[in-house]
Enzyme design. Structure first.
Site, short mmCIF file in Angstrom:
data_model
loop_
_atom_site.label_atom_id
_atom_site.label_comp_id
_atom_site.label_asym_id
_atom_site.label_seq_id
_atom_site.Cartn_x
_atom_site.Cartn_y
_atom_site.Cartn_z
N GLU A 604 25.16 31.02 25.74
CA GLU A 604 26.47 30.46 25.40
C GLU A 604 26.84 30.72 23.95
O GLU A 604 27.99 31.05 23.62
CB GLU A 604 26.46 28.95 25.67
CG GLU A 604 27.79 28.25 25.40
CD GLU A 604 28.85 28.61 26.42
OE1 GLU A 604 29.81 29.33 26.03
OE2 GLU A 604 28.72 28.19 27.58
N ASP A 676 30.35 42.62 14.32
CA ASP A 676 29.87 41.40 14.96
C ASP A 676 30.91 40.85 15.93
O ASP A 676 30.60 40.46 17.05
CB ASP A 676 29.53 40.35 13.89
CG ASP A 676 28.86 39.12 14.50
OD1 ASP A 676 27.75 39.26 15.04
OD2 ASP A 676 29.46 38.03 14.43
N LYS A 680 30.88 40.39 20.20
CA LYS A 680 31.34 39.20 20.94
C LYS A 680 32.43 39.58 21.93
O LYS A 680 32.46 39.08 23.07
CB LYS A 680 31.85 38.15 19.97
CG LYS A 680 30.78 37.62 19.01
CD LYS A 680 31.39 36.69 17.98
CE LYS A 680 30.37 36.24 16.95
NZ LYS A 680 30.97 35.40 15.88
#
Length: 815
Positions: A604, A676, A680
């Site tokens: 998560e 980064d 995601k």
């Protein structure tokens, strides 16, 4: 009258014998016969000496050590003249023993009959010494050589008693001898007076024989545990004592390895409805366990879980079995003729195969018996040659309450499957008080713990945690576990046991647990270098139920081990994005294996830290909704910079401020290259079912190329300042339209991109403050008013809290 039996540990030292005398003295009015075993370990020593003599090896040192042990006990327990009498008896017995061993040494032959005779000295030595101790303390006591009374057949090593003759002998003896009888357990004799034994653990059986012959009120078995426990305490640390148990439950548990009670003990007492009480001679005040014909109250559907390790499973199969009347009779008749004892039997409903469990020593005999009996069928191809699989264990779940209660089997096999324990065979009797499963020997402890927790600790869920990465996130996680641990246990019945920790340099592994408050100190003091393959091997070797690996590193090497870890039935929790943003095939293998095998793989916090993004997407898709578009700000650094880029400060000044606040990496380019955030974005796209690779994410550069080519951070800021005018120009153009700049990820259809957009006042991205993240999800159901999830998307506390929540979620899946 009460028959009292004391096991090897209860007579294993001078202090233990003193305790025995006190216990018997407290019941002097009831005690009629006290049955004793050999001193603890003595029977094994006697067998060792006999084997040594058989092979022509010296046994003198072992014999002297054994003699010294009994002599020292006599010297400690007795004063003259009783001491002299006891020492004389010990010397006489050891002289007799030496002669027997010398005979074996000369002949280089050890028959079962000779071994029984040699083993008998253990009980004869202890019983004669203990009788002398009673007399020395004023009790009218006699040593009783049980061979005089208990008569058996000639099946040496496990003789069967002649009930009528034995009971008559016992009744006649007790009628003539009113003194307290200190009887040697385990030993008996044939009608011709040849020494036999009743099988290992036979002292319990001796007590039962005396009890049944005399119709006593109770037989007490004194040992070194508080009674029969719900499981083996050496393997299951949460095992607890059972107050009451029925004869049938006790038979099942003792048959499958509950070592407190020798299985044949129950039969003669069950026939006469004589209760058995099991207590702890080292803790006489303990309540103990009562075995009787009464169905005892039990708040749980099962009474206990026992196991029998080191067994062999023999399989017989072939088309020649199908519909062949009398096949089973032939099979088991041939085994009986070979003296093969069957522990467990199971047959396929198709009649195509039968398998049965035996001890390893019977494997050869079983294979030979089957091959000989069915030689014609094997030669004609109707049967396959029998196969043996060794290094197995039988797990038995026992309880009278299991009968007619649905869901018991499901709970057993879910607990095993959830922990990756493969079941080789299953058996359940029609009485429904026993479900047995054959598993690999290496999984015995894991299986016992998993099933024990499922039934007896059903309100408590335990996770055995292995943590890699004790830096900012991992260290914060340890602090949070330490702070919340007691509350979780007391209020939510969740226990988190840390069994391993590691950083980039060192590691500490301890199957008994590591206190969270001591974890960092122990890691700092560790000399064991960290290597992920060694760490994984240790996790697998521990073989603990409900294991969970938590990766708080940013290492690709550690992420590459996830597949191996999941295949070991160990759950994985991670904030590390490398696995899910690497090759799509690897991501797919991890998530598919997790889903198909029910081994949790939770990540998560790989997107937006503790915000519930991935779980929400998953729930939307599971409920049948279709994700049409995702727009998101996924970088806290970029969020802070553009949220505050209002013309009051230059772009480069805001980057410097973000660095000063700790929002960026030491080199801000690691954030401003948007890599980064792109990872995601890729993870979210994959969670929506889009099979993208990282190279397919379209990334609009934020900085000019010169900034990335700068040799160091100071040079980078110099180049960035040269671009302030260009950034200001774009900002002003957006402002003239009433808009503000935001760097946004967009996932739509089969594409994913990242771009700098000018957002109008009504845009949800204009509501961001500081370094918050936001994800806007448009679906078929949420089309007119998209779902918005917003909040802190970075920071040690919220990220660690998200990891912590996933670990707790692992515990909740154990229900």
């Amino acid at each position: 009258m009460v028959i009292m039996k004391f096991g090897g540990t209860s007579v294993g030292s001078a202090s233990a014998i003193e305790k025995l005398i006190q216990i018997v003295g407290a019941k002097s009015a009831d005690a009629g016969i006290v049955v004793v075993s050999a001193f603890s370990g003595v029977t094994d020593d006697l067998i060792g000496m006999a084997r040594a003599a058989e092979h022509g090896e010296p046994f003198d040192l072992m014999l002297s050590s054994l003699n010294r042990r009994h002599t020292e006990a006599a010297e400690t327990l007795l004063q003259e003249p009783a001491r002299a009498a006891a020492l004389a008896e010990i010397d006489a017995l050891f002289l007799e023993l030496r002669r027997a061993l010398d005979g074996v040494f000369i002949l280089k032959e050890l028959s079962a009959r000779s071994l029984d005779y040699i083993m008998s000295f253990g009980e004869r030595l202890s019983a004669s010494l203990i009788a002398e101790c009673f007399r020395a303390r004023g009790t009218n006591a006699e040593y009783l050589d049980s061979r005089r009374l208990i008569k058996t057949d000639e099946r040496y090593g496990g003789a069967k008693i002649f009930v009528e003759e034995t009971y008559k002998n016992i009744k006649n003896h007790t009628a003539e001898h009113k003194a307290l009888q200190i009887a040697a357990g385990f030993i008996a004799s044939t009608k011709n007076g040849i020494t036999t034994t009743l099988g290992r653990g036979g002292s319990d059986y001796t007590a039962a024989i005396f009890g049944a012959a005399l119709d006593v009120g109770m037989v007490e078995i004194w040992t070194d545990v508080d009674g029969i426990l719900t499981s083996d305490p050496k393997l299951v640390k949460d095992a607890f004592c059972i107050d009451e148990i029925s004869y049938s439950e006790a038979v099942e548990m003792s048959h499958f390895g509950a070592k407190v009670l020798y299985p044949p003990t129950i039969q003669p007492l069950f026939e006469k409805k004589i209760p058995i009480w099991i207590g702890n001679s080292f803790n006489p005040a303990a309540k103990g366990t009562l075995i009787s014909g009464k169905k005892a109250k039990n708040p749980w559907p099962v009474r206990g879980i026992s196991s029998l390790g080191n067994i062999t499973l023999v399989t017989v199969q072939g088309t020649g079995m199908v519909g062949a009347a009398g096949f089973s009779a032939r099979l088991f008749g041939s085994l009986a003729r070979r003296g093969v004892n069957i522990i467990l039997i199971t047959q396929a409903s198709s009649e195509y195969s039968i398998c049965f469990a035996v001890i390893p020593g019977d494997t050869g005999g079983a294979l030979a018996a089957v091959s000989e009996e069915f030689a014609v069928e094997i030669r004609n191809g109707l049967l396959e040659s029998p196969k043996a699989e060794s290094n197995l264990a039988v797990i038995a779940v026992v309880g009278d309450n299991m009968k007619n209660v649905s869901g018991i089997s499901g709970k057993v096999f879910y607990a095993l499957g959830r922990n990756g324990v493969n079941v080789a065979a299953i058996a359940q009797g029609s009485s429904e008080i026993n479900i047995s499963a054959v598993v690999a020997m290496q999984d015995e402890a894991k299986a016992l713990n998993a099933i024990h927790e499922a039934f007896f600790l059903s309100c408590t869920r335990s996770v055995n945690l292995f943590l890699a990465g004790c830096g900012l996130i991992g260290g914060t996680l340890l602090d949070q576990i330490n702070t919340q641990r007691e509350t979780l246990a007391a209020r939510y019945k969740i226990r988190i046991n840390i069994c391993g920790i590691a950083n980039s340099r060192n590691m500490v592994l301890d199957s008994k647990g590591i206190a969270p408050s001591e974890a960092k100190t122990r890691l700092a003091a560790s000399a064991a270098p960290f290597e992920i393959n060694d760490f994984v091997r240790s996790m697998k070797a521990f073989n603990l139920p409900n294991s969970c690996f938590c990766d708080c590193t940013a290492s690709e090497t550690v992420a590459a081990a996830y597949e191996t870890i999941l295949h070991a039935a160990i759950s994985v929790v991670t904030p590390n994005k490398k696995a899910n943003s690497g090759a799509f095939d690897y991501y797919k293998r991890l998530t598919s294996y997790s889903r198909d095998r029910g081994i949790p793989y939770l990540y998560e916090v790989t997107v937006c830290a503790g915000l519930p993004i991935i779980s929400t997407l998953r729930d939307l898709r599971l409920s049948g909704d279709k994700v049409l578009r995702i727009e998101a700000v996924l970088s806290g650094t970029l969020s802070f910079i553009f949220n505050n880029f209002d013309g009051k400060k230059s772009f480069s000044a805001l980057v410097r401020e973000a660095k000063a606040k700790g929002y960026t990496e030491p080199d801000p380019r690691d954030d401003l290259n948007a890599m980064d955030a792109a990872r995601k974005t890729l993870i979210l796209a994959r969670e929506c079912g889009t099979p993208l690779e990282f190279s397919q994410v379209d990334i609009e550069p934020i900085l000019p190329e010169a900034c990335f080519k700068a040799p160091d951070v100071d040079s980078f800021f110099g180049e960035l300042e040269k671009s302030d005018a260009d950034f200001e120009k774009r900002r002003t153009a957006a402002e003239n339209e009433g808009k503000q700049l935001r760097y946004i990820a967009v996932i739509e259809g089969d594409s994913a991109r990242m771009c700098l957009r000018a957002e109008p006042p009504e845009s949800p991205f204009r509501s961001l403050v500081d370094s918050d993240n936001i994800v806007v999800i448009t679906t078929e159901r949420y089309s007119k008013l998209p779902m918005v999830i917003k909040g802190p998307g970075a920071g040690a506390q919220v990220t660690a809290a998200g990891v912590f929540a996933d670990i707790v979620r692992i515990a909740r899946t154990l229900v």
